[in-house]
Scaffold this motif. Structure first.
Motif, PDB file in Angstrom:
ATOM      1  N   SER A 411       0.893  -1.288  -0.003  1.00 44.60           N
ATOM      2  CA  SER A 411       0.024  -0.107   0.076  1.00 44.60           C
ATOM      3  C   SER A 411       0.887   1.230  -0.060  1.00 44.60           C
ATOM      4  O   SER A 411       0.114   2.529   0.364  1.00 44.60           O
ATOM      5  CB  SER A 411      -1.048   0.042   1.276  1.00 44.60           C
ATOM      6  N   ARG A 412       2.118   1.163  -0.289  1.00 46.11           N
ATOM      7  CA  ARG A 412       3.182   2.214  -0.453  1.00 46.11           C
ATOM      8  C   ARG A 412       2.650   2.698  -1.766  1.00 46.11           C
ATOM      9  O   ARG A 412       2.153   2.326  -2.643  1.00 46.11           O
ATOM     10  CB  ARG A 412       4.480   1.828  -0.241  1.00 46.11           C
ATOM     11  N   VAL A 413       3.223   4.132  -1.884  1.00 50.28           N
ATOM     12  CA  VAL A 413       3.399   4.874  -3.344  1.00 50.28           C
ATOM     13  C   VAL A 413       4.716   5.799  -3.169  1.00 50.28           C
ATOM     14  O   VAL A 413       4.781   6.521  -2.408  1.00 50.28           O
ATOM     15  CB  VAL A 413       2.000   5.856  -3.339  1.00 50.28           C
ATOM     16  N   ASP A 476       4.717   5.575   2.989  1.00 51.33           N
ATOM     17  CA  ASP A 476       4.200   4.240   3.628  1.00 51.33           C
ATOM     18  C   ASP A 476       3.039   4.796   4.548  1.00 51.33           C
ATOM     19  O   ASP A 476       3.374   5.240   5.686  1.00 51.33           O
ATOM     20  CB  ASP A 476       5.252   3.568   4.541  1.00 51.33           C
ATOM     21  N   PRO A 477       1.763   4.254   4.062  1.00 50.99           N
ATOM     22  CA  PRO A 477       0.601   4.578   5.082  1.00 50.99           C
ATOM     23  C   PRO A 477       0.513   3.909   6.376  1.00 50.99           C
ATOM     24  O   PRO A 477      -0.139   4.576   7.346  1.00 50.99           O
ATOM     25  CB  PRO A 477      -0.632   4.543   4.048  1.00 50.99           C
ATOM     26  N   VAL A 478       1.070   2.821   6.359  1.00 47.81           N
ATOM     27  CA  VAL A 478       1.098   1.927   7.680  1.00 47.81           C
ATOM     28  C   VAL A 478       1.958   2.410   8.676  1.00 47.81           C
ATOM     29  O   VAL A 478       1.403   2.824   9.754  1.00 47.81           O
ATOM     30  CB  VAL A 478       1.400   0.749   7.161  1.00 47.81           C
ATOM     31  N   ALA A 479       3.086   2.838   8.429  1.00 46.32           N
ATOM     32  CA  ALA A 479       4.170   3.440   9.389  1.00 46.32           C
ATOM     33  C   ALA A 479       3.958   4.658   9.289  1.00 46.32           C
ATOM     34  O   ALA A 479       4.721   5.257  10.179  1.00 46.32           O
ATOM     35  CB  ALA A 479       5.511   2.992   8.663  1.00 46.32           C
ATOM     36  N   GLY A 529      -3.159  13.800   7.823  1.00 45.34           N
ATOM     37  CA  GLY A 529      -3.645  15.107   7.519  1.00 45.34           C
ATOM     38  C   GLY A 529      -2.564  15.952   7.018  1.00 45.34           C
ATOM     39  O   GLY A 529      -3.057  17.004   6.438  1.00 45.34           O
ATOM     40  N   ALA A 530      -1.306  15.802   6.818  1.00 44.84           N
ATOM     41  CA  ALA A 530      -0.592  16.678   6.461  1.00 44.84           C
ATOM     42  C   ALA A 530      -0.408  16.472   4.795  1.00 44.84           C
ATOM     43  O   ALA A 530      -1.015  15.672   4.174  1.00 44.84           O
ATOM     44  CB  ALA A 530       0.874  16.285   6.802  1.00 44.84           C
ATOM     45  N   THR A 531      -0.254  17.647   4.282  1.00 38.83           N
ATOM     46  CA  THR A 531      -0.070  17.650   2.566  1.00 38.83           C
ATOM     47  C   THR A 531       1.633  17.995   2.304  1.00 38.83           C
ATOM     48  O   THR A 531       2.053  18.920   2.838  1.00 38.83           O
ATOM     49  CB  THR A 531      -0.920  18.770   2.255  1.00 38.83           C
ATOM     50  N   LEU A 532       1.989  16.867   1.388  1.00 41.24           N
ATOM     51  CA  LEU A 532       3.231  17.361   1.072  1.00 41.24           C
ATOM     52  C   LEU A 532       3.144  17.810  -0.615  1.00 41.24           C
ATOM     53  O   LEU A 532       2.420  17.439  -1.334  1.00 41.24           O
ATOM     54  CB  LEU A 532       4.175  15.937   0.732  1.00 41.24           C
ATOM     55  N   PHE A 600      -1.616  13.139   3.229  1.00 45.69           N
ATOM     56  CA  PHE A 600      -1.550  11.858   3.900  1.00 45.69           C
ATOM     57  C   PHE A 600      -2.483  11.537   4.834  1.00 45.69           C
ATOM     58  O   PHE A 600      -2.827  12.076   5.710  1.00 45.69           O
ATOM     59  CB  PHE A 600      -0.012  11.632   4.668  1.00 45.69           C
ATOM     60  N   ASP A 601      -3.261  10.465   4.407  1.00 46.43           N
ATOM     61  CA  ASP A 601      -4.474  10.036   5.482  1.00 46.43           C
ATOM     62  C   ASP A 601      -4.179   8.862   6.199  1.00 46.43           C
ATOM     63  O   ASP A 601      -4.435   8.788   7.537  1.00 46.43           O
ATOM     64  CB  ASP A 601      -5.699   9.628   4.641  1.00 46.43           C
ATOM     65  N   GLY A 602      -3.347   7.981   5.651  1.00 46.03           N
ATOM     66  CA  GLY A 602      -2.477   6.842   6.412  1.00 46.03           C
ATOM     67  C   GLY A 602      -3.530   5.739   6.557  1.00 46.03           C
ATOM     68  O   GLY A 602      -4.811   6.079   6.379  1.00 46.03           O
ATOM     69  N   ILE A 603      -3.023   4.559   7.361  1.00 46.28           N
ATOM     70  CA  ILE A 603      -4.033   3.623   7.638  1.00 46.28           C
ATOM     71  C   ILE A 603      -3.800   3.363   9.226  1.00 46.28           C
ATOM     72  O   ILE A 603      -2.718   3.341   9.771  1.00 46.28           O
ATOM     73  CB  ILE A 603      -3.672   2.365   7.037  1.00 46.28           C
ATOM     74  N   ALA A 604      -4.699   3.343  10.052  1.00 46.53           N
ATOM     75  CA  ALA A 604      -4.934   3.209  11.410  1.00 46.53           C
ATOM     76  C   ALA A 604      -4.232   2.011  12.028  1.00 46.53           C
ATOM     77  O   ALA A 604      -4.584   0.881  11.104  1.00 46.53           O
ATOM     78  CB  ALA A 604      -6.177   3.678  12.111  1.00 46.53           C
TER      79      ALA A 604
END
Length: 733
Positions: A411-413, A476-479, A529-532, A600-604
């Motif tokens: 699930s990385r990008v 990496d949305p998990v980490a 919630g951050a934006t790159l 970045f929403d991430g995964i809880a």
């Protein structure tokens, strides 16, 4: 679809310059009212030269009272002995335009009767012919300069209309082939001419009354009414106004709406005139048969050499035709005016050819740039993406800037933005090769610094002067972490949820193509919630400011935009990109701009289940049990049967060949994603098993039951994954 235009001219001012309005040849209406310098008010339309006696001889013109359209230097209505012929001009090849100041007050008309046999021509007549020839040359020079200024098709045709009306003619119709040919193609059958533009003098006193009366009557049904409605003119009251032709011509000769389309048939009269290339008078036999085919049946044109049909021939073929028209109260065209029409038609045709070629190149450039950039961005789990691209200028549609977002295993990008030096087709081609190389390297799941190293080697293979900057990041949305490596590119800016904007501190590195340098990667936090914001230097650098001043301006703009949103909420991504582009003023952009924004929403952690499993015979059973427990915890028991079956098939295949522990991970977002990793680099392939085969059906089941599935090679092995749609929650009672 191309549409014709009608442009209404105002009377040219006496102080207009050659660049704004071409010098007017003899016969232009702007010479009518006041006469030339030194001519007293109320003088006759054909005054004698200065110093000449006031008596008239047998060969002199009769004195005609000056009216509005009595033009000095042009033949006026006067009796002429039938046996006398006009004296030919002394300089036939120089018979071109007039000056803006107008002809001398006492000039003898060029078409005055020739002296009797044996008499020497008067010196004033010779000087008059020379002056008129010089006037025509100056007019053609100014007119062709105006036509040549056009870059696109409309500007070129407009230049012809504005240069011709009213200086050379009172009205003009411009027909062009539809569609215009591109390349070396030649018509083998009939083709269509479309009325591209028409122009005329609307405030002519002879037609003002008819125009006012016609506009007071609503257009009736039928083609004439539709054309009048399209052009803003109306027909009615028995005085039909010609679309693009002089209204009320010949004081009672009715005009009708000119045809919008004309079919040119091989061997027809119009095709023969167009093939002849040279302009012809409307009274000539060839034009008399061709004009009805061009303008439509029952379309009247002024008689007496007051209309010219001029073919428009480009470099290889005829591309259209122009019709020049004069009012009956204005002196008719002379033979030398055919030379002017030929010059105007030639330069216009070459300009149209140039505009078509430019349009073709612009289309190719647009297509090339569009194919080099992503058609649409992916929507990976845990991140939102938005992008913008602006070319450097309308005349430089291609450049070396690019951006990309590449989904990776787990699930990385990967987020990529780069800038190749230059704004040309070569830069765009190199950009496409580097982008393809980056996608290939990303598929191998190499670290960011290794990706830049291989891009540097590829740039050196393309040439010694192939330089580019690039920034490569993996999220990496998990980490909730991001790894970034830079190759001489401007640093990214991160906008936090609270509204704080910061420029990330990462090693700058050397540009791609330098060779022999190492690239360094840094790992940073990527909070939810951050934006790159990744961008190219065209956004922050210009002639008025350096890069770091522009970066600070960008940071302040992001912070100001965040303050406009409610506390604790992130600014919408698409409007944020538009706001960022506003920092570049209309005249402040010297380079193309590529912009990539990632939210970045991430995964809880509660939506992730992760296990290490030893490659044993009992591992498949253990994997099924672990998956069943995770689904029960998430309330997804209805997916248990499908998930257990697919997990069992993939884990069994991994245990068969793996030597190290395998990994099993479940991710719950809007879909349920299952990933199985092992240390074997060979990727599985879907194949059709035979009836006698004991295996080979596992991937077939995965392909049939999963919504999506795939296999990705890693630096330490591979990952096989599949996705299943999560059921919608039951509505509350």
């Amino acid at each position: 679809m191309e549409t014709e235009r009608v442009t209404e001219h105002e009377k040219p001012a006496a102080s207009s310059t050659a660049e704004s309005t071409p010098p007017e040849p003899p016969g232009s209406p702007s010479r009518d009212a006041a006469g030339s310098a030194g001519e007293p008010t109320g003088s006759t339309g054909n005054a004698r030269p200065t110093g000449a006696t006031s008596s008239t001889g047998p060969g002199d013109e009769a004195a005609v009272p000056r009216g509005r359209d009595a033009v000095p230097g042009q033949p006026q209505p006067h009796p002429s002995p039938p046996q006398q012929q006009p004296q030919p001009h002394a300089r036939p090849h120089a018979a071109q335009p007039a000056t803006e100041a107008g002809p001398a007050a006492g000039a003898r008309p060029a078409s005055a009767p020739a002296p009797a046999a044996g008499d020497a021509p008067d010196g004033s007549e010779r000087s008059e012919r020379e002056r008129r020839g010089g006037d025509r040359l100056r007019f053609v020079g100014a007119a062709t300069r105006r036509i040549a200024r056009g870059v696109d098709l409309d500007e070129t045709v407009l230049g012809l209309c504005r240069a011709s009306v009213p200086a050379y003619s009172d009205a003009i119709l411009v027909y062009l082939r539809d569609p215009l040919p591109v390349g070396d193609e030649r018509p083998t059958g009939s083709f269509i001419l479309r009325l591209r533009r028409s122009d005329r003098i609307p405030d002519d006193p002879l037609t003002a009354q008819a125009l006012q009366a016609a506009q007071s009557v609503a257009p009736g049904p039928g083609p004439a009414g539709e054309a009048a409605e399209h052009t803003g003119q109306h027909t009615g009251g028995g005085a039909n106004l010609a679309f693009g032709m002089v209204s009320g011509m010949a004081a009672g000769v009715a005009g009708t709406t000119a045809a919008q389309l004309a079919e040119v048939r091989p061997g027809g009269p119009l095709a023969e005139v167009l093939r002849g290339v040279r302009p012809v008078f409307a009274d000539s036999p060839a034009a008399s048969a061709a004009l009805p085919e061009l303008l439509g049946p029952d379309r009247d044109v002024p008689a007496g050499n007051r209309a010219i049909l001029a073919p428009l021939r480009g470099r290889r073929r005829v591309i259209g035709a122009a019709v020049f028209l004069r009012r009956p109260d204005r002196p008719a065209f002379e033979p030398d005016d055919l030379l002017i029409a030929a010059q105007l038609a030639t330069h216009t045709a070459l300009g149209v050819d140039k505009a078509v070629l430019y349009g073709r190149e612009a289309y190719i450039a647009d297509e090339l740039q569009r194919t080099m950039l992503p058609d649409e961005l992916p929507q990976p789990t845990g991140v939102q993406l938005a992008s913008r691209y602006l070319p450097a200028a309308e005349t430089a549609r291609v450049g070396g800037d690019w951006y990309d977002a590449i989904p990776l295993p787990g699930s990385r990008v990967a987020l990529v933005v780069g800038d190749v030096m230059g704004h040309s087709m070569t830069s765009a081609a190199i950009m496409g090769q580097l982008r393809t190389t980056a996608q290939t390297l990303a598929g191998l799941d190499l670290p960011p610094q290794e990706v830049l190293h291989h891009l540097d080697e590829q740039a050196q293979r393309l040439g010694s002067d192939r330089m580019a900057t690039c920034l490569y990041a993996v999220y990496d949305p998990v980490a909730h972490r991001i790894v970034v490596a830079n190759a001489g590119h401007p640093p990214p800016v991160m906008l936090h949820r609270g509204g704080r904007a910061e420029v990330l501190r990462i090693p700058a590195g050397a540009p791609i193509g330098v060779g022999g340098v190492d690239f360094e990667a840094v790992e940073l936090d990527a909070p939810a919630g951050a934006t790159l914001l990744l961008y190219t230097d065209g956004l922050v650098e210009s002639r008025q400011r350096d890069v770091w001043t522009g970066i600070e301006h960008l940071r302040e703009k992001l912070a100001a935009t965040a303050r406009l949103t409610r506390p604790g909420a992130a600014a919408p991504l698409e409007p944020l990109c538009d706001e960022v582009l506003d920092i570049v003023g209309p005249g402040d952009r010297d380079d193309d701009i590529a912009l990539l924004a990632a939210r970045f929403d991430g995964i809880a952690p509660s939506d992730v289940a992760y296990w290490f499993l030893d490659p044993r015979a009992q591992t498949a059973r253990q994997a099924r049990r672990l998956a069943r427990r995770a689904l029960a915890r998430w309330g997804l028991e209805e997916l248990s049967d499908a998930v257990e079956l697919l997990v069992s098939e993939i884990v069994t295949n991994a245990v068969r060949y793996a030597e190290r522990p395998i990994t099993l991970r479940l991710l719950r977002t809007d879909t349920l994603r299952c990933e199985v990793g092992d240390d074997v680099p060979q990727l599985p392939r879907l194949r059709q098993a035979r009836a006698t085969d004991e295996g080979g059906r596992g991937l077939y089941l995965v392909n049939r039951l999963a919504r999506r599935w795939g296999a990705t090679r890693l630096s330490t092995g591979k990952v096989v994954w599949f996705e299943l749609p999560c059921p919608e929650p039951a509505p509350e009672p």
